[in-house]
Design a protein around this motif. Sequence first.
Motif, mmCIF file in Angstrom:
data_model
loop_
_atom_site.group_PDB
_atom_site.id
_atom_site.type_symbol
_atom_site.label_atom_id
_atom_site.label_comp_id
_atom_site.label_asym_id
_atom_site.label_seq_id
_atom_site.Cartn_x
_atom_site.Cartn_y
_atom_site.Cartn_z
ATOM 1 N N GLY A 600 0.815 -1.205 0.000
ATOM 2 C CA GLY A 600 0.000 0.000 0.000
ATOM 3 C C GLY A 600 0.843 1.246 0.000
ATOM 4 N N ALA A 601 0.166 2.373 0.062
ATOM 5 C CA ALA A 601 0.828 3.678 0.108
ATOM 6 C C ALA A 601 -0.009 4.616 0.959
ATOM 7 C CB ALA A 601 1.010 4.240 -1.301
ATOM 8 N N HIS A 602 0.658 5.482 1.720
ATOM 9 C CA HIS A 602 -0.014 6.482 2.544
ATOM 10 C C HIS A 602 0.509 7.866 2.158
ATOM 11 C CE1 HIS A 602 -1.216 3.774 6.214
ATOM 12 N NE2 HIS A 602 -1.421 3.164 5.059
ATOM 13 N N ALA A 603 -0.337 8.861 2.323
ATOM 14 C CA ALA A 603 0.073 10.254 2.128
ATOM 15 C C ALA A 603 -0.667 11.112 3.136
ATOM 16 C CB ALA A 603 -0.221 10.722 0.707
ATOM 17 N N CYS A 604 -0.040 12.198 3.553
ATOM 18 C CA CYS A 604 -0.681 13.070 4.540
ATOM 19 C C CYS A 604 -0.234 14.511 4.341
ATOM 20 C CB CYS A 604 -0.364 12.616 5.961
ATOM 21 S SG CYS A 604 1.382 12.674 6.383
ATOM 22 N N VAL A 605 -1.048 15.428 4.851
ATOM 23 C CA VAL A 605 -0.732 16.851 4.891
ATOM 24 C C VAL A 605 -0.689 17.266 6.354
ATOM 25 C CG1 VAL A 605 -1.490 19.187 4.292
ATOM 26 C CG2 VAL A 605 -1.804 17.304 2.668
ATOM 27 N N VAL A 606 0.391 17.899 6.769
ATOM 28 C CA VAL A 606 0.531 18.338 8.156
ATOM 29 C C VAL A 606 0.726 19.844 8.197
ATOM 30 C CG1 VAL A 606 1.593 16.141 8.792
ATOM 31 C CG2 VAL A 606 3.046 18.110 8.304
ATOM 32 N N GLU A 607 0.386 20.420 9.336
ATOM 33 C CA GLU A 607 0.643 21.833 9.599
ATOM 34 C C GLU A 607 1.472 21.933 10.876
ATOM 35 O OE1 GLU A 607 -1.581 26.167 10.258
ATOM 36 O OE2 GLU A 607 -2.766 24.352 9.860
ATOM 37 N N PRO A 610 4.476 27.727 13.578
ATOM 38 C CA PRO A 610 5.837 28.287 13.536
ATOM 39 C C PRO A 610 6.316 28.839 14.869
ATOM 40 C CG PRO A 610 4.280 29.753 12.453
ATOM 41 C CD PRO A 610 3.522 28.507 12.764
ATOM 42 N N ALA A 611 5.406 29.044 15.812
ATOM 43 C CA ALA A 611 5.805 29.572 17.126
ATOM 44 C C ALA A 611 6.079 28.456 18.122
ATOM 45 C CB ALA A 611 4.724 30.506 17.666
ATOM 46 N N THR A 612 5.198 27.454 18.171
ATOM 47 C CA THR A 612 5.322 26.388 19.177
ATOM 48 C C THR A 612 5.858 25.082 18.598
ATOM 49 O OG1 THR A 612 3.080 25.546 18.800
ATOM 50 C CG2 THR A 612 3.330 27.368 20.379
ATOM 51 N N PHE A 613 5.864 24.959 17.255
ATOM 52 C CA PHE A 613 6.248 23.734 16.553
ATOM 53 C C PHE A 613 5.339 22.555 16.897
ATOM 54 C CE2 PHE A 613 9.800 26.364 15.685
ATOM 55 C CZ PHE A 613 10.292 25.933 14.463
ATOM 56 N N ASP A 614 4.144 22.872 17.374
ATOM 57 C CA ASP A 614 3.139 21.832 17.539
ATOM 58 C C ASP A 614 2.709 21.367 16.145
ATOM 59 O OD1 ASP A 614 1.506 20.106 18.880
ATOM 60 O OD2 ASP A 614 -0.143 21.532 19.090
ATOM 61 N N MET A 615 2.350 20.073 16.046
ATOM 62 C CA MET A 615 2.042 19.481 14.750
ATOM 63 C C MET A 615 0.596 19.020 14.703
ATOM 64 S SD MET A 615 5.545 17.257 14.568
ATOM 65 C CE MET A 615 5.503 16.911 16.322
ATOM 66 N N ARG A 616 -0.020 19.210 13.535
ATOM 67 C CA ARG A 616 -1.409 18.780 13.342
ATOM 68 C C ARG A 616 -1.530 18.146 11.972
ATOM 69 N NH1 ARG A 616 -6.503 21.741 12.165
ATOM 70 N NH2 ARG A 616 -5.211 23.555 11.706
ATOM 71 N N ILE A 617 -2.195 16.991 11.913
ATOM 72 C CA ILE A 617 -2.416 16.309 10.641
ATOM 73 C C ILE A 617 -3.731 16.818 10.059
ATOM 74 C CG2 ILE A 617 -2.714 14.087 9.500
ATOM 75 C CD1 ILE A 617 -1.140 12.832 11.805
ATOM 76 N N LEU A 618 -3.649 17.454 8.905
ATOM 77 C CA LEU A 618 -4.847 18.013 8.285
ATOM 78 C C LEU A 618 -5.590 16.982 7.442
ATOM 79 C CD1 LEU A 618 -3.468 21.491 7.144
ATOM 80 C CD2 LEU A 618 -4.521 20.850 9.323
ATOM 81 N N ARG A 619 -4.840 16.137 6.732
ATOM 82 C CA ARG A 619 -5.466 15.083 5.925
ATOM 83 C C ARG A 619 -4.588 13.842 5.984
ATOM 84 N NH1 ARG A 619 -6.841 16.035 -0.025
ATOM 85 N NH2 ARG A 619 -7.954 14.080 0.330
#
Length: 742
Positions: A600-607, A610-619
């Motif tokens: 298989g294959a996976h893909a994702c978009v993250v944000e 820029p201030a805290t470097f916290d990460m969030r997966i958008l898709r």
Amino acid sequence: MDDLGGDAVHAAFLRSAHAHARIRAIDAEAARRMDGVLAVYTLADLPATAREPLPILYPNAAITQPQTPPPLAGEACYVGQPLVMVVAETRAIAEDAIDTIEVGYDLLPVAIDLAETAAGRQGPAHDGAADSIAAHYSDECGDVEEAMRTADHVLELVVVAERASGQPLEGRGVVARWDADTGRLAVTDSTQLPLQVRVLLARALGLDLDHIDVHSPDLGGGFGTKSFRLYPEEVLVPFAAMRLARPVKWIEDRAEHLLAAAHQRSQIHQVRLGVGRDGRIRALDVEFLHDMGAYCQFGLLIPLVTASGLAGPYAIGNVRVRFRAVYTNTVQVSPYRGSSAPFSTFVMERAIDHVARALGLDRALVRRRNFVPRDAFPHDTGLRAAFGDGTVTYDSGDYSGGLEAVLTAIGWRDFPEAKARAAGQGRLLGIGLAAYVEATGIGPYESARVRIDPNGSVQVAVGSPSSGQGHETVLAAVAGRVLGVDPERVVVTGGDSRQIPYGYGTYGSRTAVVCGNAVLLAARAVAGQALALAAATLRVPADELVLDEGLVRHTGDPHRAIPLAVLAQIAVAAPPPPGADPGLSALRTYVPRTTPYASGAHACVVEVDPATFDMRILRYVAQHDCGPVLNPMIVEGQVVGGVAHGIAETFYERRVYDPSGRPVTRNFHDYLMPYATEIPRVELLHAETPAPGNELGVKGAGEAGIIPVSAAIISALEDAVGVVINRTPMTPQELFHASARC
């Protein structure tokens, strides 16, 4: 766990307070005198058979220093190792008694850091050993040095994964009852391998195999933590039940689990690539260290899975892999969801992105140019397989098709514009992808018994228990389809040696393949019995009959039919045919001759903030190919659950020891796991490339979701922040410091 009534007594364990120490003396007299204490056991109290170190599950000639644990230690090799067992009327009394026991320790050198231990600057991890190296291993196909010499570019990188551990909702637990009148031992065990536990208990306790019953009820999660084959507690609780002639119960609390239950892999990889100008990989050379923990009860299984899977879905003619398996004074490791396929995928996918970055090529293009073509199956990678004999040979797949589906779904082509717009708003977006291959449906075998009862229900028994994967639903559908019975009328039982005495268990994405095909064979045998009996009863040829809706019908006259329930009654009352058992029943064993490879294959978009470097997966988009999908809802649940696991080990989960070997992460305040709110919606894409080696055509799906997750997310983080990241887990603090160095 079984309800044992008021007669049950409880076990608790005194565990080592030191990472490495010789046990000089144990004073347990105060504990033995306490009211309510029934017994206190040390290593010296065990019979000779039970004092033997537990056996290696996967022996390998490369292991030069085999080390497996005894049930109770005379040399403590990690904090949390059992030293003393106390059995008392209540768990509280047993724990109070443990507090009175005094242990004399002679402290020994500790081996904690993997690289330092491998270099001989820490340890050794075992008293009297020359070093901490358990094994040296090497494998090669093609001519790596010549391919490196002629390559346009030689690239290097270091890839690191740290320890984590499985945290099933239900901890481990063992309940044992000894019947002195019949000489039978009954054990209920929260294990993924009940039939293997039975075999090892016979060895450790000196009992005939036929006198031991082991049952594993539905597990509240396993994830490999419970596929350990035999923990010390699984020997000691039955031993105490036999000695005391009382049912003995031990239920692991969360603190014990975090302290002493098996961990997952930790590895450090040195990677060298020989690459052409077009991005095609001509040679791959990997040398890595693998942290075994204190023992090698699983042999070299985990690093072998890494080594054998390093080529991933790519056609690389020249590959060399070498590793050293290293003992450390930490909890030993066991296969964790995906074994170490997630890390071999992480290494290869980091390498692919490294090639793309170095040559200025699109990451998807480099993957396309290196994939095994669809018309090249079966494809032999040339690397030795981790399971069984021979080399890793991919049976089927469409790797390029899977990647294209993911790229279209995630919007790969249009993403640069979205990223630029976000940058104009002060937002950091990144996109990542990863591809994988997984060996599934591994042997050695499983058996299944199928029976039609006189009430018309169908009973299916397999040796593999369920830890939440939905075995009952899938296997009922297989049997129901063959027998023409509504799956609601099929009752599936797993993990009970009273029904299936020989088999293995649930691990390695194998149940749908191995148990599923065993059920298929057994159900077909029962269908043949039913058709033969119906033909004799209705006085028509068997080839004019079909099984449908719980009946055997005549194809030319649907009114000529007989219910399966009636046939079952006739079969029980009539003499069985020569060589057959009474009733409509069959036991069949399925032995896989080839390995089906899921992909298989996976893909994702993250944000990234820029201030805290916290990460969030958008898709998050996940494409997978497990062959024909037996139950879409269950497959979706398995993939999504695997993605959640992958996110956890990418961002959150890390087992930490201080320099003396004491675990720092001993509760859920320190050992982080994501909330459900931190897991994104997974957009799932199915593909179905049937496996040619089994009649159902299926490939495993239980571990598919976790395997490419870290690689895809780290790829996206690199794209968002613009720094090279080759390790997991990656916290906001570490990402900030990495960015500050650039």
